[in-house]
Design a protein around this motif. Sequence first.
Motif, mmCIF file in Angstrom:
data_model
loop_
_atom_site.group_PDB
_atom_site.id
_atom_site.type_symbol
_atom_site.label_atom_id
_atom_site.label_comp_id
_atom_site.label_asym_id
_atom_site.label_seq_id
_atom_site.Cartn_x
_atom_site.Cartn_y
_atom_site.Cartn_z
ATOM 1 N N ARG A 1 2.924 80.179 103.221
ATOM 2 C CA ARG A 1 3.541 78.994 102.623
ATOM 3 C C ARG A 1 5.016 78.946 102.969
ATOM 4 N NH1 ARG A 1 3.495 77.916 97.098
ATOM 5 N NH2 ARG A 1 5.499 77.002 97.475
ATOM 6 N N SER A 2 5.640 77.873 102.636
ATOM 7 C CA SER A 2 7.063 77.701 102.825
ATOM 8 C C SER A 2 7.828 78.534 101.801
ATOM 9 C CB SER A 2 7.419 76.224 102.663
ATOM 10 O OG SER A 2 8.800 76.034 102.795
ATOM 11 N N ASP A 3 8.974 79.080 102.221
ATOM 12 C CA ASP A 3 9.864 79.796 101.326
ATOM 13 C C ASP A 3 11.248 79.795 101.971
ATOM 14 O OD1 ASP A 3 10.469 81.163 98.984
ATOM 15 O OD2 ASP A 3 10.096 83.121 99.882
ATOM 16 N N VAL A 4 12.267 79.893 101.181
ATOM 17 C CA VAL A 4 13.635 79.898 101.709
ATOM 18 C C VAL A 4 13.930 81.283 102.289
ATOM 19 C CG1 VAL A 4 16.066 79.635 101.129
ATOM 20 C CG2 VAL A 4 14.360 78.162 100.050
ATOM 21 N N CYS A 5 14.286 81.305 103.556
ATOM 22 C CA CYS A 5 14.657 82.578 104.191
ATOM 23 C C CYS A 5 15.562 82.324 105.393
ATOM 24 C CB CYS A 5 13.430 83.354 104.639
ATOM 25 S SG CYS A 5 12.287 82.512 105.725
ATOM 26 N N GLY B 1 -0.746 94.610 89.786
ATOM 27 C CA GLY B 1 -0.711 93.216 89.378
ATOM 28 C C GLY B 1 -1.292 93.068 87.986
ATOM 29 N N PRO B 2 -1.895 91.951 87.741
ATOM 30 C CA PRO B 2 -2.264 90.917 88.722
ATOM 31 C C PRO B 2 -1.093 90.021 89.115
ATOM 32 C CG PRO B 2 -3.047 90.293 86.541
ATOM 33 C CD PRO B 2 -2.440 91.669 86.404
ATOM 34 N N GLY B 3 -1.255 89.415 90.265
ATOM 35 C CA GLY B 3 -0.263 88.461 90.752
ATOM 36 C C GLY B 3 1.026 89.063 91.252
ATOM 37 N N ASN B 4 1.023 90.344 91.611
ATOM 38 C CA ASN B 4 2.233 90.963 92.143
ATOM 39 C C ASN B 4 2.295 90.706 93.646
ATOM 40 O OD1 ASN B 4 4.496 92.393 92.703
ATOM 41 N ND2 ASN B 4 3.711 94.362 92.036
ATOM 42 N N CYS B 5 3.227 89.864 94.052
ATOM 43 C CA CYS B 5 3.335 89.465 95.451
ATOM 44 C C CYS B 5 4.644 89.947 96.062
ATOM 45 C CB CYS B 5 3.274 87.945 95.578
ATOM 46 S SG CYS B 5 1.716 87.232 95.010
ATOM 47 N N GLY B 6 4.554 90.368 97.299
ATOM 48 C CA GLY B 6 5.736 90.763 98.058
ATOM 49 C C GLY B 6 5.756 90.028 99.384
ATOM 50 N N ARG B 7 6.887 89.456 99.709
ATOM 51 C CA ARG B 7 7.014 88.733 100.976
ATOM 52 C C ARG B 7 7.129 89.750 102.105
ATOM 53 N NH1 ARG B 7 11.870 84.658 101.310
ATOM 54 N NH2 ARG B 7 12.965 86.527 101.940
ATOM 55 N N VAL B 8 6.244 89.650 103.101
ATOM 56 C CA VAL B 8 6.220 90.626 104.190
ATOM 57 C C VAL B 8 6.717 90.055 105.512
ATOM 58 C CG1 VAL B 8 4.427 92.054 103.140
ATOM 59 C CG2 VAL B 8 3.764 90.159 104.634
ATOM 60 N N SER B 9 6.868 88.755 105.578
ATOM 61 C CA SER B 9 7.410 88.113 106.781
ATOM 62 C C SER B 9 7.990 86.770 106.375
ATOM 63 C CB SER B 9 6.302 87.905 107.824
ATOM 64 O OG SER B 9 6.772 87.149 108.918
ATOM 65 N N CYS B 10 9.150 86.443 106.957
ATOM 66 C CA CYS B 10 9.739 85.136 106.702
ATOM 67 C C CYS B 10 10.718 84.798 107.815
ATOM 68 C CB CYS B 10 10.458 85.119 105.349
ATOM 69 S SG CYS B 10 10.795 83.446 104.734
ATOM 70 N N ASN B 11 10.486 83.694 108.467
ATOM 71 C CA ASN B 11 11.436 83.182 109.449
ATOM 72 C C ASN B 11 11.343 81.663 109.465
ATOM 73 O OD1 ASN B 11 8.829 83.529 110.723
ATOM 74 N ND2 ASN B 11 9.781 83.136 112.676
ATOM 75 N N TRP B 12 12.501 81.023 109.551
ATOM 76 C CA TRP B 12 12.586 79.560 109.561
ATOM 77 C C TRP B 12 11.798 78.940 108.412
ATOM 78 C CZ3 TRP B 12 16.134 77.159 112.392
ATOM 79 C CH2 TRP B 12 16.695 77.867 113.456
ATOM 80 N N ASN B 13 11.923 79.541 107.226
ATOM 81 C CA ASN B 13 11.274 79.050 106.001
ATOM 82 C C ASN B 13 9.752 79.079 106.056
ATOM 83 O OD1 ASN B 13 13.813 78.642 104.905
ATOM 84 N ND2 ASN B 13 13.903 76.524 105.592
ATOM 85 N N ALA B 14 9.206 79.964 106.883
ATOM 86 C CA ALA B 14 7.763 80.165 106.987
ATOM 87 C C ALA B 14 7.461 81.593 106.551
ATOM 88 C CB ALA B 14 7.298 79.926 108.419
#
Length: 140
Positions: A136-140, A71-84
């Motif tokens: 947080r919310s995210d489109v998935c 990073g700094p601020g390097n983020c990876g989405r590790v779970s997402c379902n129903w925009n969660a």
Amino acid sequence: MEASHPGWNTSFHAQLVGMGITTSSKASVLTDEPESYGCLTDRVSLTWSREIAQGIDYLRRVSGMAKNRPGPGNCGRVSCNWNAAIWFCNDNKYEKEVEWNSIADGAEWVLDRCTIKQQWVAGVSTYTDGWNVRVRSDVC
């Protein structure tokens, strides 16, 4: 029980989920406590707490270690379902590796402390060794 049989609680809840039985993530034992946390209350960030709990249960079933680039601020989405979504973020200038269960603990910390009206949640758990977990919310 956890002291005598490490990992029993996680294994037990993973088996229940596998059978289609919903578990409460609050029943699990948190092993990693963050240095700090913050709750988000804006409409864009808030997401369904029920789906975050399912994401936590999923992460507890993943074996091995999660890695994230420098990073700094390097983020990876590790779970997402129903925009969660649950994100693992590295603020170090080097690659960071943590246990999946630790990421689940960070998300559970937010879930337990930032849930609004028993259905909405968003926030971040920050750890002393330069990483954080974002819910947080995210489109998935």
